[in-house]
Design an enzyme around this catalytic site. Structure first.
Site, mmCIF file in Angstrom:
data_model
loop_
_atom_site.group_PDB
_atom_site.id
_atom_site.type_symbol
_atom_site.label_atom_id
_atom_site.label_comp_id
_atom_site.label_asym_id
_atom_site.label_seq_id
_atom_site.Cartn_x
_atom_site.Cartn_y
_atom_site.Cartn_z
ATOM 1 N N ARG A 93 -24.360 -24.736 -35.050
ATOM 2 C CA ARG A 93 -23.242 -24.296 -34.218
ATOM 3 C C ARG A 93 -22.663 -25.434 -33.402
ATOM 4 O O ARG A 93 -21.657 -25.279 -32.733
ATOM 5 C CB ARG A 93 -23.714 -23.198 -33.246
ATOM 6 C CG ARG A 93 -23.685 -21.790 -33.794
ATOM 7 C CD ARG A 93 -23.650 -20.763 -32.673
ATOM 8 N NE ARG A 93 -24.813 -20.856 -31.815
ATOM 9 C CZ ARG A 93 -24.811 -20.546 -30.525
ATOM 10 N NH1 ARG A 93 -23.726 -20.091 -29.954
ATOM 11 N NH2 ARG A 93 -25.907 -20.673 -29.814
ATOM 12 N N TYR A 94 -23.378 -26.570 -33.381
ATOM 13 C CA TYR A 94 -22.961 -27.715 -32.567
ATOM 14 C C TYR A 94 -22.915 -28.958 -33.445
ATOM 15 O O TYR A 94 -23.620 -29.030 -34.453
ATOM 16 C CB TYR A 94 -23.968 -27.948 -31.426
ATOM 17 C CG TYR A 94 -24.121 -26.759 -30.508
ATOM 18 C CD1 TYR A 94 -23.171 -26.498 -29.522
ATOM 19 C CD2 TYR A 94 -25.192 -25.889 -30.645
ATOM 20 C CE1 TYR A 94 -23.308 -25.407 -28.688
ATOM 21 C CE2 TYR A 94 -25.333 -24.790 -29.809
ATOM 22 C CZ TYR A 94 -24.386 -24.545 -28.829
ATOM 23 O OH TYR A 94 -24.518 -23.460 -28.012
ATOM 24 N N ARG A 97 -26.694 -30.812 -33.364
ATOM 25 C CA ARG A 97 -28.001 -30.159 -33.415
ATOM 26 C C ARG A 97 -27.952 -28.904 -34.274
ATOM 27 O O ARG A 97 -26.901 -28.307 -34.453
ATOM 28 C CB ARG A 97 -28.517 -29.841 -32.010
ATOM 29 C CG ARG A 97 -27.532 -29.135 -31.102
ATOM 30 C CD ARG A 97 -27.855 -29.526 -29.634
ATOM 31 N NE ARG A 97 -27.138 -28.706 -28.662
ATOM 32 C CZ ARG A 97 -25.900 -28.954 -28.228
ATOM 33 N NH1 ARG A 97 -25.228 -29.970 -28.736
ATOM 34 N NH2 ARG A 97 -25.342 -28.190 -27.330
ATOM 35 N N CYS A 106 -43.255 -12.702 -34.359
ATOM 36 C CA CYS A 106 -43.535 -13.070 -32.966
ATOM 37 C C CYS A 106 -44.827 -12.387 -32.548
ATOM 38 O O CYS A 106 -45.281 -11.436 -33.195
ATOM 39 C CB CYS A 106 -42.406 -12.614 -32.047
ATOM 40 S SG CYS A 106 -40.860 -13.453 -32.405
ATOM 41 N N CYS A 110 -39.845 -8.996 -27.767
ATOM 42 C CA CYS A 110 -39.232 -8.849 -26.447
ATOM 43 C C CYS A 110 -38.056 -7.886 -26.536
ATOM 44 O O CYS A 110 -37.216 -8.004 -27.440
ATOM 45 C CB CYS A 110 -38.741 -10.194 -25.954
ATOM 46 S SG CYS A 110 -39.977 -11.489 -26.125
ATOM 47 N N CYS A 113 -34.573 -9.456 -26.890
ATOM 48 C CA CYS A 113 -34.418 -10.500 -27.912
ATOM 49 C C CYS A 113 -32.995 -10.548 -28.490
ATOM 50 O O CYS A 113 -32.457 -9.544 -28.934
ATOM 51 C CB CYS A 113 -35.402 -10.274 -29.051
ATOM 52 S SG CYS A 113 -35.271 -11.537 -30.334
ATOM 53 N N ARG A 115 -32.262 -12.141 -31.187
ATOM 54 C CA ARG A 115 -32.317 -12.211 -32.640
ATOM 55 C C ARG A 115 -33.031 -11.000 -33.232
ATOM 56 O O ARG A 115 -33.657 -11.078 -34.285
ATOM 57 C CB ARG A 115 -33.014 -13.516 -33.040
ATOM 58 C CG ARG A 115 -32.258 -14.264 -34.114
ATOM 59 C CD ARG A 115 -32.774 -15.670 -34.266
ATOM 60 N NE ARG A 115 -32.077 -16.595 -33.404
ATOM 61 C CZ ARG A 115 -32.629 -17.663 -32.844
ATOM 62 N NH1 ARG A 115 -33.893 -17.937 -33.047
ATOM 63 N NH2 ARG A 115 -31.914 -18.452 -32.074
ATOM 64 N N ASP A 272 -27.873 -12.240 -23.375
ATOM 65 C CA ASP A 272 -26.825 -12.180 -24.405
ATOM 66 C C ASP A 272 -26.387 -10.742 -24.673
ATOM 67 O O ASP A 272 -27.112 -9.796 -24.387
ATOM 68 C CB ASP A 272 -27.335 -12.803 -25.703
ATOM 69 C CG ASP A 272 -27.508 -14.317 -25.587
ATOM 70 O OD1 ASP A 272 -26.762 -14.935 -24.814
ATOM 71 O OD2 ASP A 272 -28.393 -14.857 -26.274
ATOM 72 N N ASP A 308 -24.344 -18.163 -23.049
ATOM 73 C CA ASP A 308 -24.057 -18.462 -24.452
ATOM 74 C C ASP A 308 -22.869 -17.577 -24.809
ATOM 75 O O ASP A 308 -23.020 -16.355 -24.960
ATOM 76 C CB ASP A 308 -25.288 -18.153 -25.313
ATOM 77 C CG ASP A 308 -25.436 -19.131 -26.460
ATOM 78 O OD1 ASP A 308 -24.395 -19.640 -26.919
ATOM 79 O OD2 ASP A 308 -26.563 -19.375 -26.899
ATOM 80 N N LYS A 315 -22.953 -22.624 -25.746
ATOM 81 C CA LYS A 315 -23.542 -22.577 -24.413
ATOM 82 C C LYS A 315 -22.670 -23.355 -23.428
ATOM 83 O O LYS A 315 -22.305 -24.491 -23.696
ATOM 84 C CB LYS A 315 -24.933 -23.192 -24.456
ATOM 85 C CG LYS A 315 -25.911 -22.442 -25.351
ATOM 86 C CD LYS A 315 -27.276 -23.103 -25.312
ATOM 87 C CE LYS A 315 -28.287 -22.377 -26.165
ATOM 88 N NZ LYS A 315 -28.160 -22.668 -27.607
HETATM 89 C C1 PLP Z 1 -29.198 -23.141 -28.262
HETATM 90 C C2 PLP Z 1 -29.002 -23.719 -29.587
HETATM 91 C C3 PLP Z 1 -29.259 -25.073 -29.819
HETATM 92 C C4 PLP Z 1 -29.781 -25.994 -28.728
HETATM 93 O O1 PLP Z 1 -28.823 -26.201 -27.728
HETATM 94 P P1 PLP Z 1 -29.134 -26.952 -26.355
HETATM 95 O O2 PLP Z 1 -27.973 -26.601 -25.505
HETATM 96 O O3 PLP Z 1 -29.181 -28.411 -26.652
HETATM 97 O O4 PLP Z 1 -30.423 -26.443 -25.823
HETATM 98 C C5 PLP Z 1 -29.018 -25.563 -31.080
HETATM 99 N N1 PLP Z 1 -28.538 -24.757 -32.061
HETATM 100 C C6 PLP Z 1 -28.270 -23.460 -31.868
HETATM 101 C C7 PLP Z 1 -27.733 -22.645 -32.983
HETATM 102 C C8 PLP Z 1 -28.507 -22.888 -30.619
HETATM 103 O O5 PLP Z 1 -28.279 -21.582 -30.428
HETATM 104 S S1 SF4 Z 2 -37.144 -13.430 -27.562
HETATM 105 FE FE1 SF4 Z 2 -37.139 -12.691 -29.716
HETATM 106 S S2 SF4 Z 2 -37.631 -14.495 -30.932
HETATM 107 FE FE2 SF4 Z 2 -38.236 -14.953 -28.802
HETATM 108 S S3 SF4 Z 2 -40.403 -14.363 -28.688
HETATM 109 FE FE3 SF4 Z 2 -39.208 -12.616 -28.001
HETATM 110 S S4 SF4 Z 2 -38.926 -11.359 -29.845
HETATM 111 FE FE4 SF4 Z 2 -39.555 -13.399 -30.528
#
Ligand code: PLP
Ligand code: SF4
Length: 347
Positions: A93-94, A97, A106, A110, A113, A115, A272, A308, A315
């Site tokens: 997304r960036y 990175r 997990c 959570c 979460c 995801r 989120d 985010d 972010k």
């Molecule tokens: C959060 C995230 C990162 C890391 O971002 P930082 O701002 O450097 O912590 C990298 N890739 C994705 C897809 C993310 O969601």
């Molecule tokens: S936030 Fe989601 S991915 Fe992270 S530990 Fe909890 S359940 Fe697992």
């Protein structure tokens, strides 16, 4: 109990949960009816930290019927991660990175979460990292790789060893980070064997997810000490959750504990816009007021408040937002304007 025993004896059913916690009617009904939406999973260790119905540990791990409420703006993939997949398991997304989805498993699922659409579902496991590694090899501009999931430390030591070795064998040097909640929910996972693997490929940065001082146990402290002693810089990311940790003294206590152990409080995230989490969201004003108080502490214990942005906006620090009379206005690095209401929901 070893970490594998903890996972084997993980609490996954209503019956198992009733055996260790006196549930409220609301919780019982939620476990019964919401199971298909997001699985239940709690290690005996994390369950042992639970107190009464308002307990912050309990609120993060046991569902309530509030999860059944879907508000406009919430989606299953609020960060549009699936739209940014460049190779199996790899999300970019960036510019510099990328995130590699290493395991769908997990120790604790959570309730907040982001995801949850794929976490806990074995079918989401990535068969081979070959294509993702090949993509990374061909993209030297991406030099920061975040191993995530699910929890990457669910992998066995030798599998993790191979993956880290492969990342270190890329033609260009990369920063390696591991996003893990195991120091919080399964601290016995931080074994000497694991630490030897991390040290071998170091520095491996470890991004933890402590949310409340109740999680600051002797076992968790030992896990952090071991990581730091193995040469892992440790950064903590907290999610700001209403009714769990949305007050400054609580977070300050957590952050001081982390700092004493050599871990840096890195970020405070707003919750989120994932489906069924509206009960966890605070207003952006409240979040900013909390951040302001935290930033009066030592700079080493002062995380940045970050939102985010929905729809893959990325972010941004909340202080960079513009506080208009009726909304917040953020501008993404690409110049897209994102307007949010008081709770952070797009308007
Ligand atoms: C959060 C995230 C990162 C890391 O971002 P930082 O701002 O450097 O912590 C990298 N890739 C994705 C897809 C993310 O969601
Ligand atoms: S936030 Fe989601 S991915 Fe992270 S530990 Fe909890 S359940 Fe697992």
């Amino acid at each position: 109990m070893t970490w594998r025993d903890q996972l084997r004896r993980s609490i996954r059913t209503l019956e198992q949960l009733e055996a260790v916690v006196e549930l409220t009617d609301d919780e019982r009904e939620a476990v019964r009816t919401l199971g298909s939406r997001f699985r239940l999973g709690i290690t005996p260790y994390y369950a042992s930290l639970m107190g009464g119905p308002d307990c912050p540990v309990r609120r993060q791990a046991i569902p309530t019927l509030a999860e059944a409420v879907l508000v406009p703006g919430e989606t299953s993939d609020p960060l549009a991660e699936d739209a940014h997949v460049v190779a199996p398991g790899l999300t970019r997304r960036y510019p510099d990175r990328a995130l590699l989805f290493v395991s769908p498993t997990c120790a604790v699922y959570c309730r907040h979460c982001t995801r949850r659409r794929k976490v806990g579902d074995p079918r989401e496991a990535v068969g081979s990292y070959g294509p993702a590694l090949a993509w990374l090899a061909a993209h030297p501009e991406v030099d920061d790789v975040l191993l995530s999931g699910g929890d990457p430390l669910t992998l066995a030591d030798d599998a993790l060893d191979r993956l880290l070795a492969a990342l270190r064998s890329l033609p260009h040097p990369v920063t390696i980070r591991i996003g893990t909640r195991h120091p919080v929910t399964l601290p016995m996972r931080i074994t000497e064997g694991l630490c030897a693997v991390l040290a071998r490929h170091g520095p491996v940065r470890v991004m933890t997810h402590f949310n409340h001082p109740r999680e600051a146990t002797p076992e968790a402290a030992e896990a952090l000490r071991r990581l730091v002693a193995s040469g892992c810089p440790v950064h903590n990311q907290t999610v700001l959750l209403a009714g769990v940790n949305d007050d400054a003294p609580t977070l300050l206590a957590l952050n001081r504990w982390l700092r004493h152990l050599g871990a840096t409080p890195y970020r405070l995230f707003t919750c989120d816009l994932v489906e069924g989490t509206s009960h966890f969201r605070t207003t952006l004003d409240r979040a900013l007021a909390i951040e302001r108080e935290l930033r009066r502490a030592s700079g080493l214990a002062a995380p940045e408040l970050v939102v985010d942005l929905p729809d893959g906006g990325g972010k941004v620090r909340v202080v960079e937002g513009e506080r208009l009379p009726d909304r917040w206005r953020f501008t993404t690095p690409e110049g897209r304007v994102v307007d949010l209401d008081a709770q952070g929901v797009p308007v």
